[in-house]
Motif scaffolding. Structure first.
Motif, PDB file in Angstrom:
ATOM      1  N   ALA A  29     -32.172  49.584  -7.964  1.00  0.00           N
ATOM      2  CA  ALA A  29     -30.946  50.191  -8.497  1.00  0.00           C
ATOM      3  C   ALA A  29     -31.247  50.963  -9.779  1.00  0.00           C
ATOM      4  CB  ALA A  29     -29.896  49.112  -8.755  1.00  0.00           C
ATOM      5  N   ALA A  30     -32.136  50.422 -10.598  1.00  0.00           N
ATOM      6  CA  ALA A  30     -32.530  51.131 -11.827  1.00  0.00           C
ATOM      7  C   ALA A  30     -33.231  52.443 -11.495  1.00  0.00           C
ATOM      8  CB  ALA A  30     -33.424  50.244 -12.683  1.00  0.00           C
ATOM      9  N   VAL A  31     -34.188  52.384 -10.565  1.00  0.00           N
ATOM     10  CA  VAL A  31     -34.924  53.589 -10.172  1.00  0.00           C
ATOM     11  C   VAL A  31     -33.974  54.634  -9.586  1.00  0.00           C
ATOM     12  CG1 VAL A  31     -36.620  54.508  -8.529  1.00  0.00           C
ATOM     13  CG2 VAL A  31     -37.159  52.453  -9.866  1.00  0.00           C
ATOM     14  N   GLU A  32     -33.157  54.215  -8.643  1.00  0.00           N
ATOM     15  CA  GLU A  32     -32.250  55.158  -7.978  1.00  0.00           C
ATOM     16  C   GLU A  32     -31.193  55.711  -8.938  1.00  0.00           C
ATOM     17  OE1 GLU A  32     -32.520  56.534  -4.928  1.00  0.00           O
ATOM     18  OE2 GLU A  32     -34.430  55.458  -4.902  1.00  0.00           O
ATOM     19  N   ALA A  42     -39.270  56.826 -18.989  1.00  0.00           N
ATOM     20  CA  ALA A  42     -38.273  55.854 -18.536  1.00  0.00           C
ATOM     21  C   ALA A  42     -38.458  55.563 -17.047  1.00  0.00           C
ATOM     22  CB  ALA A  42     -36.862  56.355 -18.816  1.00  0.00           C
ATOM     23  N   MET A  43     -38.689  56.603 -16.255  1.00  0.00           N
ATOM     24  CA  MET A  43     -38.906  56.394 -14.824  1.00  0.00           C
ATOM     25  C   MET A  43     -40.167  55.569 -14.583  1.00  0.00           C
ATOM     26  SD  MET A  43     -36.311  57.532 -13.232  1.00  0.00           S
ATOM     27  CE  MET A  43     -36.934  57.303 -11.564  1.00  0.00           C
ATOM     28  N   ALA A  44     -41.210  55.797 -15.381  1.00  0.00           N
ATOM     29  CA  ALA A  44     -42.420  54.984 -15.260  1.00  0.00           C
ATOM     30  C   ALA A  44     -42.092  53.520 -15.520  1.00  0.00           C
ATOM     31  CB  ALA A  44     -43.491  55.469 -16.235  1.00  0.00           C
ATOM     32  N   ASN A  45     -41.264  53.280 -16.510  1.00  0.00           N
ATOM     33  CA  ASN A  45     -40.842  51.919 -16.843  1.00  0.00           C
ATOM     34  C   ASN A  45     -40.082  51.296 -15.677  1.00  0.00           C
ATOM     35  OD1 ASN A  45     -39.478  49.667 -17.907  1.00  0.00           O
ATOM     36  ND2 ASN A  45     -39.392  50.563 -19.933  1.00  0.00           N
ATOM     37  N   TYR A  46     -39.140  52.013 -15.115  1.00  0.00           N
ATOM     38  CA  TYR A  46     -38.324  51.463 -14.022  1.00  0.00           C
ATOM     39  C   TYR A  46     -39.170  51.200 -12.775  1.00  0.00           C
ATOM     40  CZ  TYR A  46     -34.807  53.422 -17.151  1.00  0.00           C
ATOM     41  OH  TYR A  46     -34.076  53.774 -18.253  1.00  0.00           O
ATOM     42  N   TRP A  47     -40.092  52.117 -12.477  1.00  0.00           N
ATOM     43  CA  TRP A  47     -40.983  51.903 -11.335  1.00  0.00           C
ATOM     44  C   TRP A  47     -41.892  50.701 -11.584  1.00  0.00           C
ATOM     45  CZ3 TRP A  47     -40.727  53.373  -6.507  1.00  0.00           C
ATOM     46  CH2 TRP A  47     -40.063  54.545  -6.171  1.00  0.00           C
ATOM     47  N   ALA A  48     -42.341  50.511 -12.824  1.00  0.00           N
ATOM     48  CA  ALA A  48     -43.164  49.345 -13.148  1.00  0.00           C
ATOM     49  C   ALA A  48     -42.375  48.053 -12.938  1.00  0.00           C
ATOM     50  CB  ALA A  48     -43.679  49.435 -14.582  1.00  0.00           C
TER      51      ALA A  48
END
Length: 142
Positions: A29-32, A42-48
């Motif tokens: 949900a965070a990534v999407e 930020a996207m790197a963080n969410y994917w991690a």
């Protein structure tokens, strides 16, 4: 972008409590929710975060895909674009996240390697981060 960060924090709590399916859902949900709205860092963080959840669930393939996505986004990160609350997410932090992923996937050599790289690049003022990396390295070496 901050809403996705909140979902990511909930993801961490779900992981710690052993609710892996819920952790995966929160991370996704965070990534999407952040797509097209968040900086590359930020996207790197969410994917991690998604990679950590998938690793905890034992999904090696999914975790690998998420780590690759995280790394790709991180390579495009520019600190000038990031909000101040994201300044902690540097190369050492990403390496530490990957260390935990590899540890949970029982990929011991990779976990120790990433932990060492994270410790080598972590500013000594971040004692908590260093502690997490040392703990991850120690657990992975069993």
């Amino acid at each position: 972008m901050f809403g996705a960060r909140i979902l990511g924090n909930l993801n961490h709590q779900a992981n710690y409590l052993g609710h892996h399916t819920q952790a995966i859902q929160l991370a996704r949900a965070a990534v999407e929710g952040a797509k097209g709205r968040a900086t590359p860092r930020a996207m790197a963080n969410y994917w991690a975060m998604e990679a950590r959840a998938l690793s905890n669930a034992g999904d090696r393939t999914g975790a690998s895909v998420a780590m690759t996505q995280s790394q790709r986004h991180f390579e495009r990160a520019d600190s000038a674009d990031d909000p101040p609350w994201l300044s902690y997410f540097d190369d050492a932090e990403l390496l530490g996240e990957f260390c935990h992923c590899f540890r949970d996937l029982r990929m011991h050599r990779e976990a120790v390697e990433h932990a060492q790289r994270a410790m080598d690049s972590t500013d000594p003022q971040y004692a908590r981060t260093l502690g997490f990396c040392r703990r991850c390295s120690h657990k992975a070496s069993y």
